[in-house]
Every structure is written in C-alpha cells, then in structure tokens.
Write an enzyme that holds these catalytic residues in place. Sequence first.
Site, short mmCIF file in Angstrom:
data_model
loop_
_atom_site.label_atom_id
_atom_site.label_comp_id
_atom_site.label_asym_id
_atom_site.label_seq_id
_atom_site.Cartn_x
_atom_site.Cartn_y
_atom_site.Cartn_z
CB THR A 149 -0.95 0.01 1.22
OG1 THR A 149 -0.18 -0.25 2.40
CG2 THR A 149 -2.03 -1.03 1.09
CB THR A 150 4.02 2.23 1.70
OG1 THR A 150 3.38 1.95 2.94
CG2 THR A 150 4.81 3.52 1.84
#
Length: 534
Positions: free
Chosen positions: A99-100
């Site tokens: 997600t990062t």
Amino acid sequence: MAVTRAMDAPALAGERYVENKLKHDVRVSNMTAAKRLADAIRTSLGPRGMDKMMVNGAGDVTISNDGATILKTMDVTHPAAKMLVELSKSQDVVAGDGTTSVAVLCGALLDKCIGLLGRGVHPTAISDAMATACDKACEILEGMSDPVDLSERESLIQAATTSLGSKVVAQYSSLLSPIAVDCVLSVLDPERPNMVDLRDVKIVKKVGGTMDDTELVKGIVFDQKPSKAAGGPTKVEDAKIGLIQFCISPPKTDLENNVIVSDYTQMDKILREERNHIIGIIKKVKASGCNVLLVQKSILRDAVTDLALHYLAKAKILVIRDIEREEIEFISKTLHCQPVAHVDHMTPDKLGRAALVAEKQCGNGKVVQVTGIENMGRTVSVIVRGSNQLVVEEADRSLHDALCVIRCLVQKRFLIVGGGAPEVEVSQKLGHWARTLSGMDAIAVKAFSEALEVIPYTLAENAGLNPIEIVTELRNAHSAGNTHHGINVRKGTISNMKDENVLQPLLVSTSALSLATECVRMILKIDDIVPSLR
C-alpha cells in the site's frame, strides 16, 4: 468572442502540444498535490522505514507505517490527493500489501508526467504510452516469477515474513508468519482452491502479556465473559451449544402504550406471569439438551434478565450474552449449528457440539474458548496479545497484511524476489524496449522505466545508505544478468534476494503497477476543476 476561442484552442506545432495556461495549471496543481502526499509517506517504505503517529481530534493515537492506514487517517482535502487515498485502499483490497509502494510509485510517475508535459508532450499520448508500458512491465514481472505450491509451507512463511519485515512488529515475524500461513491453509476449501475468505479468520485482541503470547486456536474464542450473576457454570464438558436470537425476558408493550397497576395483587400477578413466562422458555431450552447458550444482543428489550440468568444457572446452563449480529454467521459456520429465532424451534438437531467450553484468563480480562468441536467448519480464531492497546492494534493490522499476502499466493501462485530487484529489472528491460520505439511513445516509456527506480532509491535512502551509489551498483548487477539482486538493508549492501529469502507474491507487484498507472492516467486526463451543485 472569436478572439477568445482562438486563444483557448490548443495550438499544435508538429508533435509539440501547447495548451492554455489555465488547463496546464489545473493539471500540474493536481499532480503536485498527489505527489506531495506520496512524498509524505515515502519515508515509511521498507524494513527500515519510519512510523507515523496519527492523532485525531479526540486525542486518539494510531501508530503505523502501513500506507493504507496512514492515508486513511490523514485529513486530505485536495480532490486529486484524495484519489491517492482511494488508490492505497484499492491496493489493500486487491493484495493487502504494497500500500505504501503503490502511493510512492504513483508519485514518481506523476513527477515524470510533469516533466513530459513541460516538454510539450500531449497528455493523451503520455496516458496511452503509460498503459502500454504497464502491460509490458507486468509481462516482464511474470517472466521473472517462480511458481509456488501451497504444500511448500516454508515458501509461504518466507513471503509472510517479508510482508511483516517492514512493520512495527517485525521482530515477532517468526511467530506471526506461521500463524498467518496456518490460518489461510485451515480456511482454504478444497472445492474452491482459488478462493479464501478472510472473514473466516476471527481475530480477538486482548491487552496484557507480550506479543509472544499470541496464539492460534482450533476452535472459537468469545471476547464476552460467561454470565456469573447467579452462580452459573464457567466450564462445561461435552457441550451442546445453542445459538438463540429470541429474548429470555418478559414481553414489553409498544412504546405508545402504558400499563397502569392500581393495587398490589395486580403487581403480584404481573410478576408471577413474568416468572412463569421465563421458566416456560428455559424449560424448552433445557428439554432440547442445550447446556451452553449464546444469546444475540437485542436492541428493543433485554435479551436476558437477571431473573432469567438465575433460572439458567439453576438449570446448569452456561450463558454468553451480547453476541453481535455480525458474528452469527461465523459462529454458525464454526459450530455447525443453526441460529434459533423462536423457542418452539429449539430442537437437538439445531445445536452444535464441542468437547469443552471453558473460561480462560487472558491478559487483563477473560475469554471463553470452545475446543474439540464436532464437524467444525473451515474457520479459525487467533488471540492477539500485546503490552498496550497501540501495539495490539498494530499487530492486528500486520497480521491482516500477512494473511492477505498468503491469500494472494492462493489466488495467483507465483513468487518474485523483493528488495527492489524486480523494479530495477523491469526498469532496465523497459529502457531497452523504449529504444526500439519511436516518437512520443519512446520518451514516455523511458520516463516510466526511470520512475520505477524510485522504489530501490527510497529503500536505500530509508536504510541510511547512499541511494545514488546503491542504485548504480544495482543497475550494474542487473546489466551483468543478476536478475535477483536487490538491496539488503540489514547488511547495507546488494545481494541475491532469493538466497536471503526475501520473497513476495507476484500479485502484489503487478496490482501495484496496474493501479498506480490507472490513477496517473486518470489524473492526466483532468484539465479542469468545476464546482458542482450538489
């Protein structure tokens, strides 16, 4: 009027695109806002990434370095930056991890797009070339992936460990990774081998003890304590468990109606009728053979009164109150029992059976464990422990990410190495491919390949290494044919990621590339922001 239109219309000089100032400003403003948000969470990428502390208006604190959690809790107002928040949520739904990375990748691609727009490349040409480059990148990733069998437990554990390596609870990855693998393999249905429903994994969070006390329970765990108000049992062997959705309490009148009692004889009669009503229900429950009762929470009236608890204790029935409506399906599936909506339908065939139902001390509180369940459904429970609420919450999020990684491997059974190796390999191959293209496509694909290097660059930067030196070294290693070489942040050098057991699912990388490219293309196509009526 004609003059105004002539000024607004874009002028084409050969392949060069010149647009009016307003549209250019809107596009660059959107890209800059999204890029700034990506830069804000860039420092939390990788095993040596920093954590963020989010504090809301009420003073509640969340500590995490999970991109989706950080972006979800941030107060984002710019409409284009909000698209980056949705992008991270999408990656969380599809893959659960990365997600990062997806936000950082999107920021790097936008940065390259700003440069291309400044050179006069048309936004549509950039958008189409980005889509082509993304498809080619996914092909390259698939080519360097290795198939994995779900029977290879060690490979699955290594993938989960890589996911947990960048979390706050990284030092407990040797404990949490096997738990995540065992959870997914326990709920995997052989009839539907490519589907895993993580709702079949129940995670109970308890403060107290350390993370080492986290355990997997082959059964079901209730956070609610058994009712001991009237000296009821807290341990039952050879349990016959009933799940009820009706109330063991006297009926109430409608909200608009009142019952007026004028003398004590009428009061006695009401109390006697209430008692007889409750005893009648409990006799029917007891007749079915039930000795453990799970009572669903009721809104309109008390699900179980103190008087009912007294008679249930006399009947030696263990009672667990306030079962949430959302838990009913999970309990039914686990215990192989049916929820009963009316006392007349309470029959032995609707009960679940288990060897033992017992109350256990767990940290500061207590839980009820049901073990030795007959015909148990494909579900599993995990008790997550920690020294404080913040650690427990982060452990829960980290375990969820690890579960999602194993789910990715079930859906797409391929592994690739981590540590920035796939990004550098794709970047180099796309760079070579760009030389075979002509026109604007070649420039845009080259920009796409350069943007991918942001992942190894950031990994090195966050690990306190010299990013330019490390990425150059990495490029040379990949040019020499070492496709699995990546950044070893623990040793501060580059090494073979396969030998270091740094592995991740192919689906995490391909979905991150596809979603980031899709988001960039969407932002590129926006040339104006118009206020709407509603």
